[in-house]
Design a protein around this motif. Structure first.
Motif, PDB file in Angstrom:
ATOM      1  N   ILE A 259       0.842  -1.196   0.000  1.00 10.76           N
ATOM      2  CA  ILE A 259       0.000   0.000   0.000  1.00 10.76           C
ATOM      3  C   ILE A 259       0.874   1.242   0.000  1.00 10.76           C
ATOM      4  CG2 ILE A 259      -1.774   1.284   1.231  1.00 10.76           C
ATOM      5  CD1 ILE A 259      -2.788  -1.308   2.359  1.00 10.76           C
ATOM      6  N   LYS A 260       0.644   2.108  -0.958  1.00  9.71           N
ATOM      7  CA  LYS A 260       1.468   3.305  -1.119  1.00  9.71           C
ATOM      8  C   LYS A 260       0.623   4.561  -0.976  1.00  9.71           C
ATOM      9  CE  LYS A 260       4.618   0.943  -4.330  1.00  9.71           C
ATOM     10  NZ  LYS A 260       3.936  -0.361  -4.252  1.00  9.71           N
ATOM     11  N   SER A 261       1.303   5.698  -0.894  1.00  8.62           N
ATOM     12  CA  SER A 261       0.610   6.987  -0.837  1.00  8.62           C
ATOM     13  C   SER A 261      -0.281   7.146  -2.064  1.00  8.62           C
ATOM     14  CB  SER A 261       1.621   8.131  -0.771  1.00  8.62           C
ATOM     15  OG  SER A 261       2.346   8.087   0.433  1.00  8.62           O
ATOM     16  N   GLY A 262      -1.393   7.813  -1.873  1.00  6.36           N
ATOM     17  CA  GLY A 262      -2.375   7.967  -2.941  1.00  6.36           C
ATOM     18  C   GLY A 262      -3.532   6.989  -2.797  1.00  6.36           C
ATOM     19  N   PHE A 263      -3.401   6.055  -1.854  1.00  3.90           N
ATOM     20  CA  PHE A 263      -4.422   5.033  -1.652  1.00  3.90           C
ATOM     21  C   PHE A 263      -5.739   5.651  -1.179  1.00  3.90           C
ATOM     22  CE2 PHE A 263      -6.363   1.701   1.128  1.00  3.90           C
ATOM     23  CZ  PHE A 263      -6.622   0.771   0.132  1.00  3.90           C
ATOM     24  N   CYS A 264      -5.685   6.497  -0.164  1.00  2.17           N
ATOM     25  CA  CYS A 264      -6.910   7.109   0.382  1.00  2.17           C
ATOM     26  C   CYS A 264      -7.559   8.044  -0.626  1.00  2.17           C
ATOM     27  CB  CYS A 264      -6.598   7.858   1.674  1.00  2.17           C
ATOM     28  SG  CYS A 264      -6.130   6.785   3.044  1.00  2.17           S
ATOM     29  N   PHE A 265      -6.742   8.783  -1.358  1.00  2.00           N
ATOM     30  CA  PHE A 265      -7.276   9.685  -2.379  1.00  2.00           C
ATOM     31  C   PHE A 265      -7.993   8.901  -3.468  1.00  2.00           C
ATOM     32  CE2 PHE A 265      -6.415  12.029  -6.433  1.00  2.00           C
ATOM     33  CZ  PHE A 265      -7.314  13.050  -6.224  1.00  2.00           C
ATOM     34  N   SER A 266      -7.398   7.790  -3.878  1.00  2.00           N
ATOM     35  CA  SER A 266      -8.012   6.949  -4.911  1.00  2.00           C
ATOM     36  C   SER A 266      -9.331   6.372  -4.420  1.00  2.00           C
ATOM     37  CB  SER A 266      -7.060   5.825  -5.309  1.00  2.00           C
ATOM     38  OG  SER A 266      -5.834   6.325  -5.801  1.00  2.00           O
ATOM     39  N   LEU A 267      -9.356   5.892  -3.162  1.00  2.00           N
ATOM     40  CA  LEU A 267     -10.584   5.324  -2.623  1.00  2.00           C
ATOM     41  C   LEU A 267     -11.694   6.360  -2.540  1.00  2.00           C
ATOM     42  CD1 LEU A 267      -9.464   2.918   0.262  1.00  2.00           C
ATOM     43  CD2 LEU A 267      -9.988   2.389  -2.125  1.00  2.00           C
ATOM     44  N   LEU A 268     -11.329   7.600  -2.184  1.00  2.00           N
ATOM     45  CA  LEU A 268     -12.330   8.664  -2.121  1.00  2.00           C
ATOM     46  C   LEU A 268     -12.962   8.880  -3.493  1.00  2.00           C
ATOM     47  CD1 LEU A 268     -13.397  11.136  -0.232  1.00  2.00           C
ATOM     48  CD2 LEU A 268     -11.924  12.472  -1.734  1.00  2.00           C
ATOM     49  N   LEU A 269     -12.126   8.942  -4.530  1.00  2.00           N
ATOM     50  CA  LEU A 269     -12.622   9.175  -5.880  1.00  2.00           C
ATOM     51  C   LEU A 269     -13.459   8.010  -6.392  1.00  2.00           C
ATOM     52  CD1 LEU A 269      -9.609  10.856  -7.740  1.00  2.00           C
ATOM     53  CD2 LEU A 269     -11.675  11.933  -6.837  1.00  2.00           C
ATOM     54  N   ILE A 270     -13.278   6.844  -5.809  1.00  2.00           N
ATOM     55  CA  ILE A 270     -14.064   5.679  -6.223  1.00  2.00           C
ATOM     56  C   ILE A 270     -15.367   5.572  -5.440  1.00  2.00           C
ATOM     57  CG2 ILE A 270     -14.133   3.152  -6.247  1.00  2.00           C
ATOM     58  CD1 ILE A 270     -11.104   3.217  -6.844  1.00  2.00           C
ATOM     59  N   PHE A 271     -15.274   5.633  -4.114  1.00  2.00           N
ATOM     60  CA  PHE A 271     -16.438   5.315  -3.291  1.00  2.00           C
ATOM     61  C   PHE A 271     -17.497   6.412  -3.265  1.00  2.00           C
ATOM     62  CE2 PHE A 271     -13.526   2.206  -1.162  1.00  2.00           C
ATOM     63  CZ  PHE A 271     -14.238   1.088  -1.562  1.00  2.00           C
ATOM     64  N   ILE A 272     -17.091   7.687  -3.220  1.00  2.00           N
ATOM     65  CA  ILE A 272     -18.108   8.736  -3.191  1.00  2.00           C
ATOM     66  C   ILE A 272     -18.896   8.789  -4.501  1.00  2.00           C
ATOM     67  CG2 ILE A 272     -18.449  11.238  -3.213  1.00  2.00           C
ATOM     68  CD1 ILE A 272     -16.690  11.506  -0.857  1.00  2.00           C
TER      69      ILE A 272
END
Length: 282
Positions: free
Chosen positions: A215-228
């Motif tokens: 798991i690398k940086s950018g993971f939370c940002f990517s999940l936000l763009l997917i789940f919302i």
């Protein structure tokens, strides 16, 4: 069946012609909570006070301009193109032609998200030594926290109404009509608050990872763009049409605006998590 009847006062208090609305209070609480979270994580990451102040200012401007312009352009272009000053000024006229403070009614979350991303890119240009992906992650985690409070404000205002339903938790917004409806504002608020806690936990895990962690940086940002956008796409089926011309489209405006953000999230997840290049953490 007994349903919840909802018709609260939308004003916290009124002094003369000025009214402080609950929506504005909840918006402010959301900004403070989200800003506090971002400040704490930025401080842990070594961001200076000056750098944080610049980031906070850019985010505030970017979120507001993006949300406001998106609403005016995509949701009510006819009105705002004929009243351009009201796009940025919370002032309108009554039937007698007198000006009065009306507040900002109309902020689109899709535009706010795009505005926040643009603000962070500008921030990166100002402070090239700051890593981009960790900042995107931190802001992404705080975003649903703000979104949850905004949806609570929408609930108080009896706006963004759901479709009719006979479910036991249906709400009658008596300021609008006597129809029991899906409380979609509460659906979204609960989802946003849950997403905040999930992303915050994921960030804690990522920040303590070993160098060889998958798991690398950018993971939370990517999940936000997917789940919302994914959640928004499906919850829109429980919402009333917000604009008349979208009734002729196979998808409503909220769904159409969600698709490019969802695709961007998938692309970001692939780039940030499946790239073997260490230099991907800009």
């Amino acid at each position: 069946m007994l349903y919840i009847v909802w018709n609260p006062k939308i004003e916290l208090f009124t002094i003369g012609s000025f009214s402080l609305l609950w929506y504005g209070v909840l918006f402010a609480v959301g900004l403070i909570a989200a800003g506090g979270y971002i400040y704490g994580r930025c401080k842990e990451s070594g961001v200076t006070e000056r750098q944080f102040n610049a980031l906070a200012l850019l985010l505030f401007i970017g979120i507001f301009l993006g949300a406001r312009l998106c609403h005016c352009i995509f949701y009510d272009p006819g009105y705002f193109f004929s009243h351009p000053l009201e796009i940025f000024l919370p002032i309108t006229t009554n039937a007698e032609g007198d000006y009065y403070f009306c507040g900002y009614h109309g902020l689109a979350s899709h535009g706010g998200g795009v505005g926040a991303i643009i603000a962070i890119l500008i921030y990166k240009l100002m402070y090239r030594q700051v890593k981009l992906l960790p900042i995107l992650d931190i802001v992404a985690i705080a975003t649903p926290l703000l979104g949850g409070f905004i949806r609570l404000g929408n609930f108080v205002n009896s706006e963004i109404l759901g479709t009719s339903t006979t479910l036991p938790w249906a709400v009658i917004f008596s300021a609008v009509d006597e129809v029991p409806r899906h409380p979609v504002q509460i659906y979204e608020a609960l989802f946003y608050f849950l997403l905040f806690f999930v992303l915050a936990a994921a960030y804690r895990f990522v920040s303590k990872k070993e160098e060889d962690s998958p798991i690398k940086s950018g993971f939370c940002f990517s999940l936000l763009l997917i789940f919302i956008p994914l959640f928004r796409f499906f919850v829109e089926y429980c919402k009333m049409e917000q604009i008349s011309y979208s009734a002729e489209l196979p998808l409503n405006m909220g769904q159409l605006l969600s698709i490019p953000l969802l695709l961007a999230g998938v692309i970001m997840l692939i780039i940030t998590q499946y790239s073997h290049s260490k230099s991907s953490e800009a």
